[in-house]
Design a protein around this motif. Structure first.
Motif, PDB file in Angstrom:
ATOM      1  N   LEU A 112       3.011   8.744  -7.666  1.00  0.00           N
ATOM      2  CA  LEU A 112       2.650   7.336  -7.666  1.00  0.00           C
ATOM      3  C   LEU A 112       1.145   7.193  -7.734  1.00  0.00           C
ATOM      4  O   LEU A 112       0.396   7.951  -7.105  1.00  0.00           O
ATOM      5  N   LEU A 113       0.721   6.227  -8.478  1.00  0.00           N
ATOM      6  CA  LEU A 113      -0.682   5.824  -8.437  1.00  0.00           C
ATOM      7  C   LEU A 113      -0.673   4.311  -8.274  1.00  0.00           C
ATOM      8  O   LEU A 113      -0.143   3.584  -9.112  1.00  0.00           O
ATOM      9  N   MET A 114      -1.228   3.844  -7.151  1.00  0.00           N
ATOM     10  CA  MET A 114      -1.154   2.421  -6.846  1.00  0.00           C
ATOM     11  C   MET A 114      -2.561   1.871  -6.703  1.00  0.00           C
ATOM     12  O   MET A 114      -3.466   2.556  -6.217  1.00  0.00           O
ATOM     13  N   SER A 115      -2.737   0.656  -7.128  1.00  0.00           N
ATOM     14  CA  SER A 115      -4.049   0.037  -7.000  1.00  0.00           C
ATOM     15  C   SER A 115      -4.203  -0.461  -5.558  1.00  0.00           C
ATOM     16  O   SER A 115      -3.219  -0.593  -4.839  1.00  0.00           O
ATOM     17  N   PRO A 116      -5.414  -0.747  -5.118  1.00  0.00           N
ATOM     18  CA  PRO A 116      -5.615  -1.211  -3.738  1.00  0.00           C
ATOM     19  C   PRO A 116      -4.815  -2.484  -3.453  1.00  0.00           C
ATOM     20  O   PRO A 116      -4.431  -2.751  -2.309  1.00  0.00           O
ATOM     21  N   GLN A 117      -4.555  -3.245  -4.504  1.00  0.00           N
ATOM     22  CA  GLN A 117      -3.829  -4.502  -4.305  1.00  0.00           C
ATOM     23  C   GLN A 117      -2.314  -4.289  -4.277  1.00  0.00           C
ATOM     24  O   GLN A 117      -1.561  -5.248  -4.152  1.00  0.00           O
ATOM     25  N   GLY A 118      -1.879  -3.074  -4.406  1.00  0.00           N
ATOM     26  CA  GLY A 118      -0.449  -2.808  -4.305  1.00  0.00           C
ATOM     27  C   GLY A 118       0.269  -2.878  -5.636  1.00  0.00           C
ATOM     28  O   GLY A 118       1.494  -2.977  -5.695  1.00  0.00           O
ATOM     29  N   ILE A 140      -0.878   0.642   2.596  1.00  0.00           N
ATOM     30  CA  ILE A 140      -1.754  -0.515   2.429  1.00  0.00           C
ATOM     31  C   ILE A 140      -3.105  -0.189   3.060  1.00  0.00           C
ATOM     32  O   ILE A 140      -3.228  -0.069   4.269  1.00  0.00           O
ATOM     33  N   PRO A 141      -4.094   0.023   2.228  1.00  0.00           N
ATOM     34  CA  PRO A 141      -5.402   0.413   2.763  1.00  0.00           C
ATOM     35  C   PRO A 141      -6.318  -0.802   2.945  1.00  0.00           C
ATOM     36  O   PRO A 141      -6.206  -1.792   2.230  1.00  0.00           O
ATOM     37  N   LEU A 142      -7.179  -0.700   3.891  1.00  0.00           N
ATOM     38  CA  LEU A 142      -8.197  -1.732   4.050  1.00  0.00           C
ATOM     39  C   LEU A 142      -9.472  -1.007   4.454  1.00  0.00           C
ATOM     40  O   LEU A 142      -9.579  -0.503   5.572  1.00  0.00           O
ATOM     41  N   SER A 198       7.078  14.123  -1.895  1.00  0.00           N
ATOM     42  CA  SER A 198       5.957  13.476  -2.563  1.00  0.00           C
ATOM     43  C   SER A 198       5.363  14.448  -3.564  1.00  0.00           C
ATOM     44  O   SER A 198       5.230  15.627  -3.278  1.00  0.00           O
ATOM     45  N   GLY A 199       5.027  13.935  -4.715  1.00  0.00           N
ATOM     46  CA  GLY A 199       4.226  14.726  -5.654  1.00  0.00           C
ATOM     47  C   GLY A 199       2.795  14.302  -5.413  1.00  0.00           C
ATOM     48  O   GLY A 199       2.287  14.458  -4.319  1.00  0.00           O
ATOM     49  N   LEU A 200       2.175  13.730  -6.422  1.00  0.00           N
ATOM     50  CA  LEU A 200       0.874  13.089  -6.199  1.00  0.00           C
ATOM     51  C   LEU A 200       1.168  11.648  -5.854  1.00  0.00           C
ATOM     52  O   LEU A 200       1.514  10.851  -6.731  1.00  0.00           O
ATOM     53  N   TYR A 201       1.028  11.327  -4.590  1.00  0.00           N
ATOM     54  CA  TYR A 201       1.412   9.989  -4.135  1.00  0.00           C
ATOM     55  C   TYR A 201       0.134   9.329  -3.649  1.00  0.00           C
ATOM     56  O   TYR A 201      -0.283   9.524  -2.506  1.00  0.00           O
ATOM     57  N   GLU A 202      -0.494   8.593  -4.529  1.00  0.00           N
ATOM     58  CA  GLU A 202      -1.842   8.144  -4.214  1.00  0.00           C
ATOM     59  C   GLU A 202      -1.998   6.627  -4.293  1.00  0.00           C
ATOM     60  O   GLU A 202      -1.410   5.976  -5.158  1.00  0.00           O
ATOM     61  N   THR A 203      -2.791   6.143  -3.377  1.00  0.00           N
ATOM     62  CA  THR A 203      -3.143   4.733  -3.411  1.00  0.00           C
ATOM     63  C   THR A 203      -4.666   4.643  -3.428  1.00  0.00           C
ATOM     64  O   THR A 203      -5.325   5.261  -2.593  1.00  0.00           O
ATOM     65  N   ARG A 204      -5.164   3.929  -4.376  1.00  0.00           N
ATOM     66  CA  ARG A 204      -6.629   3.794  -4.425  1.00  0.00           C
ATOM     67  C   ARG A 204      -7.095   2.843  -3.356  1.00  0.00           C
ATOM     68  O   ARG A 204      -6.377   1.920  -2.961  1.00  0.00           O
TER      69      ARG A 204
END
Lengths: 432, 1063
Positions: free
Chosen positions: A181-187, A287-289, A425-431
C-alpha cells in the motif's frame, strides 16, 4: 552466454571463480573488483560494462555473485540464474556466507559444473540435483539408479522422481499474501496491490495428477459456461490481474481450459503466484499527524485502525515512524503495545503483539531536535507498517484440490488436505 | 576440520609439499591434496607446476575427485598442451564408461580443453555421444558441438556434426532439443559464412513448440530466443506461433516471460495493427509485464529497461498501468530512475494530476540524480500535456522557492523549454527566475537563464544590466554559456538598439579577439558582419521564429527501437544499444523486425524473385550466375520501412527552415550508433545534454559532399551531391536521405574530414530547436586560422570573398549556403587519400571497355571511383555493376549511374558509393573484390584489390584504457612488424596525416628518444586493429607494429599506412 561466474566476499577476495568461455580472462576477476566492489560511489546499476565485458551482479549479505560475458546474452536469464544459484546453495548448506562458501567450495564447483554447461543453464532443480550431487564421495549407484538419475535430470517431469511412497497421503496448502500500500497523508490510496502465493507441501505417493480450483472470476466463469457449477455461483469471486505458475503446471491447459492441473513435486514448493489490485480489504489504516512545532520540536501523532472482522486477531504489528536525523530525544505515549525510539535507525518503533478487528490505537510522540544549520529540509520518509492477519486480504479462496492417482490404490477422499490463509504486510506505507 | 582451511595455507614449500601429497598412496590424502590445489587456483595462485601430478590422479573411480582433476585440467591445459595429451586416454576411456554421468562428464570436459591435439581426439567420442542412448549424454554432447565450433569451426562442418546436431532437434527428449537449439543458435550467430545453418521450417518450429511445453525453464528460454529469429512466412503462421507461446507469459521465471514477450512483439509486426488478434495480445501482454515489477530488484531493472522499449513501440500495452510505476521509498536507485522514465512516457491528460503530485514528492528526495530527473520530468509533463502546463509551472515555481541549489538549476533549464513550447504565456514568472540568478553555477542552467533573458529582452527592464553582469567573467564561462551570452546580447541589441550598442561591441570583441574557441569566434564574426552589412537581415536571422519543440523527448530513434525490440530481454535491451556497440566480432548480429509481406515491402522481403532482372544480363555460364545471384539484395530493404517512420523530419524541413542554426561547438559525438539516433532525433531540444553530433574533424558524422550552387565542382553535380548525401553510411541512410532530398536545396552538412574546410550550412532542424536561431557554419578546429586571417571582420573588405548578398527575404538553405560559402571563399574538397587509379579491366579483355579505378573513403563510406573508357567503335550504354560476395560484404549502395552513353574514344568518371551490408565470404587475398560490369555489349569480369584504408571507420577512436587492455589481450604471435623505409616524417605529421584517414592516435610517448605513436583502427565490419609506430629521430625509417585478431589483414594495413604517409 555466461562466460564466467565469480563469487567474492565483501572485501573483494575471490572465493569461487569458474570460467566457461575462452573470451573471459583472469583479469575479468580483478576488473570487477576494482570497478564495482571497490568503486568509490555506490553502484548505480546491476549491470556494468567494463572494457566491452559485461558484469551482472547480485549482492546478498556480504557476498557478491557476478556473472561475466562478452556476448549479447539474455540478461533476464542471467539474473534469474544467479538467483537460482543462491537458492541452490541455500538448500545445500544454508546461509550463503563467506564461511559456508569456503567450507563447501568443492561442492560449489561440482554444482557449477552441472548447472552451467559452456554458460548455458541446465537443470537447476534442487530436488533432482540432490539425488546425484551428494558430496559423499564414492558412487555405488547401480545401473538402474544411474539411468533413473539421468532420466530425471533430462526428463519431462524433471521435478519429481518415480516410486515415491507415503503411508499417509497428505497435503498442505498455504495461501500467503503480501499487501502493498502507498497512501497519501490525507488517506487517499495511491497504489495498492496484493502479491500472493500458494505454497504447497505435498506428501503423496506415486505420480498424482492434481487439479486446483480457486475463486478467480475468469476460472469460475469458464466453469459456469460448462454448466456444472452454475448452481453454486452465490460465492464471491475475485479478479486476479495476473498469475504465474511453477513449472509443473500445464500452462497450455490453463490457457485453453482455464484449469490448473499439474503433477506436484515432492515436498515443499511454490505452486503459483498471483497479483490482484481490485477490492483489496486493507487490514489497517494509518492516520499520521506530524507537526513541526518550531525548529527544535516536532509533534507526531499516529492512529492505527484495524479494519476486519472483530473475531479475527492480527499479530506482529509494528509501526515504524521515521524521525529526523537531528533528533536528540523522544517522549512517547502509547495506549497499547510498546514503543521505543531507535536512534540508530532514526525511527520510532511501535510494536503491538495482538490486535482484534475493528479496533483503534494511538501513539503520540514529542520529538526534540538539535538545532542545525543544515539548510536542507528533512524529507519525511513514509511511515511503514508490518503485520500478519489470518485471512487473505484479496479475498482469494481455495475451492478444491483434487488428487488423482490412477496406478496406486488411493483416491481423492483418502488424501488429508490442510489449507491456511495468511495475510502479511509487504510495503505498507503511508506518507506523512 | 572444514574445507575453509584450504584457503589459508601460504607456506613457502607449499608446491613441493603438495607434490608429495598428490603422489601419496593414500586415497584420502590424494583427495585432500587436489582440493588444496583447486583452492589455490581459485585465489589466483599459479599451481600449473603440479600438472603431471594432478593428471596422475585422474584415473580414479571417485567421481568427486575426478571432477576436481578435470576442473584443474580445464584451467591449465592451455598452458601445458604437451602434458595435456597425457589425459587423452583417460578421457577416451571415460567416454565409453558404463555410467552415463561419467560419459557425459568426459565429453563435457574435453570440449572445454582448447588444445588442438585433444580436439582431434574429441571427434570420435563426440560422434558416439551424440547418438548415445542416454539423453543426459546427448544433451551434454549437443552443447559440446558448440564448444568445438568455437575452437575449430571448419572441423565441425567437415565432420558432419552440424547435421547430427540438427537431427537432435527432433529428439524425443525435450532437454536435448533445447540444448541443440541453443548450440545451433550460437553457431549460427558466429558462423563466418553468414548463411543460416539452421533452416527453420514449419516442421522444426512445430517440434520446438512441442518441446517448449516440456523442457526446463532454461530450455524454454533457449527455444523462445531462437524462435524470435524465425521469420514466419505469413500472418497465419505468425498467429499460430503466437497462440502457442502466450501461455508462457504465466511462467514464474522472468526470463521465460520476457523471451515470450520478445517473440510476440516481433511477430505482431507481421499483423495489421488494428486486427483483433493484435488487440488481444496487447491485452495479454500487460499483466505479466506488471508482474515482473514484483520480482527481485535486479530482474526488475532488466524488466523496466525492456518495458521502456515496449512502451515506446506500443504505448497501448501499458497505458492504464501508470500507478504500478510509482516509485517506492526503498527501491534501489537504478529501479527508481527507470520507473521515472516510464512514468513520463505514460503520462497523459487523464493521469497527469496523479503523476504531478508523485513527481513533486520525488523532488524532495535525497538522491541528487533522482531529484534532478524528477524536476526535469515535471517540465516534460508540461510540454507533453498542454492542459497541465499551468500546474507544472506552478509546481516548478514552488520548487524554486525551496532554494535547494540543484533543484533550482534543473527547474530553470526545464522552464526554458516550457517557454519554447508555450511562448508568451508564462513570462510573468521571469522576475522570480531572475531572483535566483546569483545561485546558478552550472553551465546549462546559466545558459538557459541567459537564453530566457535574451529572448524576452524587451520585457525585462534591466536586461542589459543582467547580461552585462555575466559579461564580466566572460572568459571563465563555459563555452556553452559564452555562445549563449553572445547570442542573447545580439538579440538585446536588435530589440533595443539605442542603449545597448556599447554592450554589443564589447561582447563581439570579446568573442572575436580574445577567444580561442573557434565556434565562438566564428559566430562572433558572422554576427558582426550581419549587423554591419544589413541590420534588417540580421534581425530576420537572429530573431526568426523558432520551430516548435516536440512533445516527446528522449525517444529512441525508430530503426534502433525496432532493432532493440528484436533483442528484448538481452543485454542490448538493457543498454539500449545495438549489440554491435558492445559485442566484438560477427556475433553482433543485426536483427530486423520482419517486414510485412504485403505491398511495396514485398519486394524487399523476397529480393531474389523480385529484383530487377533487367539491369543484369542473363547469365551465360555458371560462374556468372554465381557472381550475380547473391548480391542482388538491394539496400532498398533498409530504406523502405524506415521511410515511413519519419514523416516529421520531412515536414520540418519541407516547411522551410527559416531559422538557421548555429551548431553548438565543443560537443563531441558519442559512440557510433548512438549519435545516429541523436542526429535523427527531431526532439532533441535542449542544449548540450544529449550529446549532439558536432561537426568537428574527429566527428564520425558522415561527411557529405556539399554542392554549392554557384561553384559546381566538376566531380559532383547537385544531383550526385544529394545522392552522396543519401549515401551516408549503412544504418543512417533512410531518414537522412529523406531530409536531404526532400529539402530540395540540398544543404548537405559535413565535417569534411580534412583539417580546415568549411563544412557548409548545417540546417539541422533539431538544433534549430535547441538554442535559437541561426545557422551555423562550422569550421573544423585546427587549421582555421588560415581561413580567418583573410577575413578581417567587417568593413566590407570585399576582397576576401564575394560580396554577401543581401539576405533579405528567404534565408533559405540554398541561398545561405551560397552566401556563406562565398564569404569564406572555399570549395570543399574531398581530402581523403585516394590511391591513383589502376587499370582493372584492359580494353582487350573488356570487349573495348577499359575500366580503371580506385577506392576511397567518402562521406563515411567506401566509394569506388571508376573511369570507364570506350576503346571500341560503337557507343556504350546500359552500364550496370555487380559484386561477388567478398570479405567485407561490399555491395553497391545504388545502381551505377552513367549519365550518357560513352562515345568511342571517350571516357567518363563515375563514383559509386558502396555499402558493407552485403553477403560476406572470405576472399583470398582478403581484400580481393570480384566485380561484374555490364554494358550494351556484354558482361565483363574483373577482380581488384581494395586498399585497406577505405575500411577504416570514422568511429575508430578507441578509449585509452580499452586500447591498453586490448593490446595486452591480443596474443603476441598476432603482432606483425613492418618497416617503412625512406620516409622522414615527424610523429606529429604522421599522426595528423593518418587521423584524416581514420587511423586515430590514442597516445604518444617518447621512449629513449624515439617517438612512439599508438593508434587504433576500426574496420567497418567491427574488427579492431592496433598500431604502434616508432619514429627514430635522424632515421628515415619508420617501424610499424600491427596487432590484430585477424593477422592476415596486417600486411594490407601496413601497405595502406605506407601509401597514406607517402601521399
Amino acid at each position: 552466454m555466461i562466460g564466467g561466474l565469480f563469487i567474492y566476499n565483501h572485501k573483494g577476495e575471490v572465493l569461487i571463480s569458474r570460467v566457461y568461455r575462452d573470451d573471459i580472462g583472469r583479469n575479468a576477476v580483478d576488473a570487477f573488483r576494482v570497478n564495482v566492489i571497490h568503486a568509490r560511489q555506490q553502484v548505480r546499476s546491476p549491470v556494468t560494462n567494463i572494457a566491452r565485458t559485461s558484469f551482472f551482479h547480485i549482492k546478498r549479505a556480504n557476498i557478491w555473485l557476478a556473472a561475466v560475458t562478452k556476448q549479447n546474452v539474455n540478461a533476464a536469464m542471467v539474473f534469474e540464474f544467479l538467483l537460482k544459484m543462491i537458492e541452490v546453495m541455500q538448500s545445500y548448506f544454508g546461509k550463503v556466507s563467506e564461511e559456508n562458501i569456503k567450507n563447501n567450495f568443492v561442492l560449489i564447483y561440482e554444482l557449477l559444473d552441472e548447472i552451467l554447461d559452456y554458460g548455458y543453464p541446465q537443470n537447476t532443480d534442487t530436488g533432482i540435483l540432490k539425488t546425484f550431487i551428494t558430496q559423499t564421495g564414492v558412487k555405488s549407484a547401480s545401473k538402474e539408479e544411474q539411468a533413473m538419475i539421468t532420466s530425471q535430470v533430462t526428463g519431462q517431469i524433471g521435478w519429481r522422481r518415480e516410486g515415491i511412497k507415503y503411508r499417509r497421503n497428505e497435503l498442505f496448502l498455504d495461501v500467503l499474501e503480501y499487501v502493498n500500500l502507498l497512501m497519501s497523508p490525507q488517506g487517499q490510496v495511491l497504489s495498492a496491490h496484493v502479491a500472493g502465493k500458494v505454497v504447497m507441501k505435498s506428501y503423496l505417493s506415486g505420480m498424482p495428477e492434481c487439479k486446483f480450483g480457486i475463486n478467480d472470476k475468469i476460472l469460475m466463469e469458464a466453469k459456469k459456461g460448462a454448466g456444472d457449477d452454475a448452481t453454486r455461483s452465490g460465492r464471491t469471486s475475485i479478479a486476479i490481474d495476473d498469475c504465474q505458475f511453477h513449472q509443473c503446471v500445464k500452462l497450455t491447459k490453463f490457457e485453453t481450459e482455464h484449469a490448473i492441473s499439474f503433477i506436484p513435486p515432492d515436498g515443499e514448493y511454490e505452486l503459483m503466484r498471483y497479483r490482484t489490485t481490485k477490492d483489496i480489504s486493507l487490514p489497517f489504516r494509518v492516520i499520521p499527524l506530524v507537526c513541526e512545532a518550531g525548529r527544535t520540536k516536532m509533534e507526531v501523532k499516529v492512529v492505527i485502525k484495524s479494519n476486519f472482522k472483530p473475531s479475527l486477531l492480527a499479530q506482529k504489528i509494528e509501526v515504524r515512524i521515521p524521525t529526523p536525523l537531528n533528533t536528540s530525544g523522544v517522549q512517547l505515549i502509547c495506549m497499547k503495545g510498546k514503543a521505543k525510539y531507535k536512534a540508530s535507525e532514526n525511527a520510532i518503533v511501535w510494536k503491538i503483539k495482538r490486535m482484534g478487528g475493528m479496533k483503534e490505537s494511538q501513539i503520540s510522540a514529542e520529538v526534540e531536535l538539535l538545532q542545525t544549520d543544515n539548510k536542507r529540509k528533512w524529507t519525511r520518509p513514509p511511515i511503514s507498517m508490518n503485520f500478519e492477519v489470518p485471512f487473505a486480504p484479496s479475498g482469494f479462496k481455495v475451492r478444491y484440490l483434487k488428487v488423482f492417482e490412477s496406478k496406486l490404490n488411493y483416491s481423492d477422499h483418502d488424501v488429508i488436505k490442510w489449507v491456511r490463509y495468511i495475510g502479511r504486510s509487504g510495503l505498507y506505507e503511508t506518507r506523512c | 576440520m572444514t574445507d575453509a582451511r584450504y584457503f589459508t595455507t601460504t607456506k613457502k614449500g607449499e608446491i613441493f609439499e603438495l607434490k608429495s601429497e598428490l603422489n601419496s598412496e593414500k586415497k584420502e590424502k590424494k583427495r585432500e591434496a587436489v582440493k588444496k590445489v583447486i583452492a589455490s587456483m581459485t585465489v589466483g595462485k599459479d599451481v600449473s607446476a603440479l600438472f603431471p601430478d594432478v593428471v596422475n590422479c585422474m584415473q580414479t573411480d571417485n567421481l568427486e575427485l575426478k571432477k576436481l582433476v578435470y576442473l584443474y585440467l580445464m584451467n591449465y591445459a592451455k598452458s601445458q598442451p604437451d602434458m595435456a595429451i597425457m589425459a587423452v586416454n583417460t578421457f577416451v576411456k571415460d567416454c565409453e564408461d558404463s555410467n552415463p554421468l561419467i560419459r557425459a562428464l568426459a565429453v563435457r570436459t574435453m570440449g572445454c580443453i582448447r588444445v588442438d591435439k585433444i580436439t582431434e581426439y574429441l571427434c570420435e567420442p563426440l560422434r558416439k555421444c551424440l547418438l548415445d542412448e542416454d539423453p543426459y549424454v546427448r544433451k551434454t554432447a549437443a552443447v559440446c558441438v558448440a564448444k568445438l565450433h568455437d575452437i575449430n569451426a571448419s572441423l565441425v562442418e567437415d565432420q558432419g556434426f552440424l547435421d547430427q546436431l540438427k537431427e537432435l532437434l527432433s529428439d524425443s527428449n525435450p532437454m536435448v532439443v533445447a540444448n541443440a537449439v541453443a548450440a545451433l543458435t550460437e553457431i549460427n550467430e558466429t558462423s563466418r559464412s553468414g548463411n543460416p545453418l539452421m533452416e527453420m521450417n514449419a516442421q522444426t518450429i512445430n517440434k520446438l513448440l512441442t518441446a517448449l511445453n516440456e523442457c526446463t525453464e532454461w530450455g524454454q528460454v533457449f527455444i523462445l530466443d531462437s524462435l524470435s529469429n524465425y521469420n514466419p512466412k505469413d500472418e497465419r503462421e505468425a498467429q499460430s506461433i503466437c497462440e502457442r507461446i502466450t501461455p508462457r507469459l504465466a511462467h514464474a521465471n522472468a526470463a521465460v516471460v520476457l523471451s515470450a514477450v520478445k517473440v510476440l512483439m516481433r511477430f505482431m509486426e507481421l499483423m495489421p495493427s488494428d486486427s483483433e488478434f493484435v488487440t488481444n495480445i496487447t491485452k495479454k501482454l500487460s499483466p505479466p509485464l506488471v508482474t515482473l515489477l514484483s520480482s527481485e530488484p535486479e530482474v526488475q531493472y532488466v524488466a523496466l529497461r525492456n518495458i521502456n522499449l515496449v512502451v515506446q513501440k506500443r504505448p497501448d500495452i501499458l497505458k492504464n498501468e501508470m500507478k504500478v510505476f510509482f516509485v517506492k521509498y526503498n527501491d534501489p536507485i537504478y529501479v527508481k530512475l527507470e520507473k521515472l522514465d516510464i512514468m513520463i512516457r505514460l503520462a497523459n491528460q487523464s493521469n497527469i494530476a496523479q503523476v504531478l503530485s508523485e513527481l513533486k514528492e520525488y523532488a524532495t528526495e535525497v538522491d541528487v540524480d533522482f531529484v534532478r530527473k524528477a524536476v526535469r520530468a515535471i517540465g516534460r509533463c508540461a510540454i507533453k500535456v498542454e492542459q497541465s502546463s499551468e500546474r507544472c509551472v506552478s509546481t516548478l515555481l514552488d520548487l524554486i522557492q525551496t532554494k535547494v541549489n540543484y533543484v533550482v538549476q534543473e527547474a530553470i533549464v526545464v522552464i526554458k523549454d516550457i517557454f519554447r513550447k508555450y511562448p508568451n504565456k508564462y513570462e510573468s514568472i521571469i522576475s522570480t527566475l531572475c531572483e535566483n540568478l546569483d545561485t546558478l553555477d552550472e553551465p546549462e542552467a546559466r545558459a538557459s537563464m541567459i537564453w530566457i533573458i535574451g529572448e524576452y529582452a524587451e520585457r525585462i527592464d534591466n536586461a542589459d544590466e543582467l547580461l552585462e553582469s555575466f559579461l564580466e567573467g566572460f572568459h571563465d564561462e563555459n563555452s556553452q554559456v559564452q555562445l549563449q551570452l553572445l547570442t542573447a546580447i545580439v538579440k538585446l541589441f536588435l530589440k533595443r538598439p539605442s542603449d545597448t550598442q556599447e554592450l554589443v561591441q564589447q561582447v563581439l570583441s570579446l568573442a572575436t579577439q580574445d577567444s580561442d574557441n573557434p565556434d565562438l569566434r566564428d559566430r562572433g564574426f558572422i554576427y558582426w558582419r550581419l549587423l554591419s552589412t544589413d541590420p534588417a537581415a540580421a534581425k530576420e536571422v537572429v530573431l526568426a521564429e523558432k520551430p516548435l519543440i516536440s512533445e516527446e523527448t528522449d525517444l529512441l530513434e525508430p530503426t534502433l527501437l525496432d532493432e532493440l525490440v528484436c533483442h528484448i530481454s538481452s543485454l542490448a535491451s538493457v543498454y539500449h544499444k545495438p549489440p554491435s556497440a558492445f559485442v566484438e566480432g560477427r556475433s553482433a548480429g543485426f536483427r530486423r523486425v520482419p517486414l510485412k509481406p504485403d505491398g511495396s515491402a514485398a519486394a524487399a522481403a523476397a529480393p531474389v524473385e523480385e529484383t530487377p532482372q533487367a539491369t543484369v544480363i542473363p547469365s551465360q555460364d555458371s560462374l556468372i550466375g554465381d557472381l550475380l545471384s547473391l548480391d542482388l539484395n538491394p539496400p532498398a530493404s533498409h530504406t523502405a520501412p524506415a521511410a515511413t517512420n519519419v514523416p516529421s523530419n520531412v515536414d520540418l524541413l519541407g516547411g522551410g527552415l527559416d531559422a538557421l542554426t548555429w551548431m553548438g561547438g565543443g560537443v563531441h559525438s558519442p559512440a557510433e550508433g548512438q549519435f545516429l539516433c541523436h542526429l535523427r532525433d527531431p526532439h532533441t531540444h535542449r542544449p548540450a545534454r544529449p550529446p549532439l553530433p558536432a561537426p568537428s574533424a574527429q566527428s564520425p558524422l558522415p561527411a557529405t559532399a556539399q554542392s554549392l550552387p554557384r561553384r559546381t565542382s566538376p566531380l559532383r553535380s547537385p544531383l550526385t551531391a544529394s545522392a552522396a548525401a543519401a549515401a551516408v553510411s549503412g544504418r543512417v541512410t533512410s531518414p537522412i536521405t529523406n531530409l536531404v532530398t526532400s529539402g530540395v536545396t540540398s544543404h548537405a552538412t559535413s565535417p569534411v574530414t580534412s583539417g580546415f574546410t568549411v563544412a557548409g550550412i548545417c540546417t539541422n532542424p533539431f538544433l534549430a530547436g535547441f538554442l535559437d536561431e541561426d545557422t551555423i557554419l562550422t569550421l573544423a578546429t585546427d587549421g582555421d586560422e588560415l581561413l580567418l586571417t583573410d577575413h578581417r571582420p567587417l568593413g566590407g573588405d570585399s576582397s576576401s570573398g564575394a560580396p554577401a548578398p543581401a539576405a533579405g527575404g528567404g534565408m533559405g538553405g540554398g541561398t545561405s549556403a551560397g552566401l556563406l560559402g562565398d564569404i569564406f571563399g572555399i570549395t570543399p574538397t574531398p581530402s581523403n587519400y585516394m590511391p591513383p587509379k589502376q587499370v582493372w579491366l584492359p580494353a582487350a579483355k573488356g570487349k573495348g571497355l577499359e575500366v580503371s579505378g580506385t577506392f576511397c573513403r567518402r562521406a563515411g563510406r567506401v566509394s569506388m571511383e571508376l573511369t570507364l573508357s570506350n576503346r571500341a567503335m560503337q557507343p556504350m550504354s546500359g552500364f550496370a555493376l555487380q559484386m561477388n560476395k567478398n570479405s567485407f560484404g561490399l555491395v553497391p549502395a545504388q545502381p551505377l549511374q552513367v549519365p550518357m552513353p560513352v562515345q568511342p574514344n571517350q571516357s567518363t568518371d563515375v563514383s559509386l558509393p558502396l555499402e558493407n551490408n552485403g553477403p560476406v565470404q572470405r576472399m583470398e587475398p582478403i581484400t580481393n573484390l570480384q566485380v561484374a560490369i555490364k554494358n550494351n555489349i556484354d558482361v565483363m569480369y574483373f577482380a581488384c584489390l581494395v586498399p585497406a584504408h577505405v575500411f577504416f571507420g570514422e568511429d575508430g577512436m578507441m578509449d585509452k584504457r580499452v586500447f591498453l587492455a586490448t593490446w595486452k589481450e591480443i596474443p603476441a604471435q598476432n603482432e606483425m612488424q613492418f618497416t617503412i623505409a625512406n620516409l622522414a616524417m615527424t610523429a606529429d605529421a604522421i599522426s595528423t596525416k593518418l587521423q584524416k584517414e581514420n587511423v586515430f592516435t590514442i597516445a604518444k610517448r617518447n621512449v629513449e628518444g624515439q617517438d612512439m605513436l599508438y593508434l587504433s583502427i576500426k574496420f567497418i565490419n567491427g574488427l579492431w586493429a592496433l598500431l604502434e609506430i616508432k619514429v627514430a629521430p635522424g632515421s628515415s625509417n619508420i617501424t610499424l607494429a600491427i596487432k590484430c585478431r585477424t593477422c592476415e589483414i596486417a600486411p594490407d594495413i601496413s601497405n595502406s599506412v605506407e601509401a597514406i604517409l607517402r601521399a
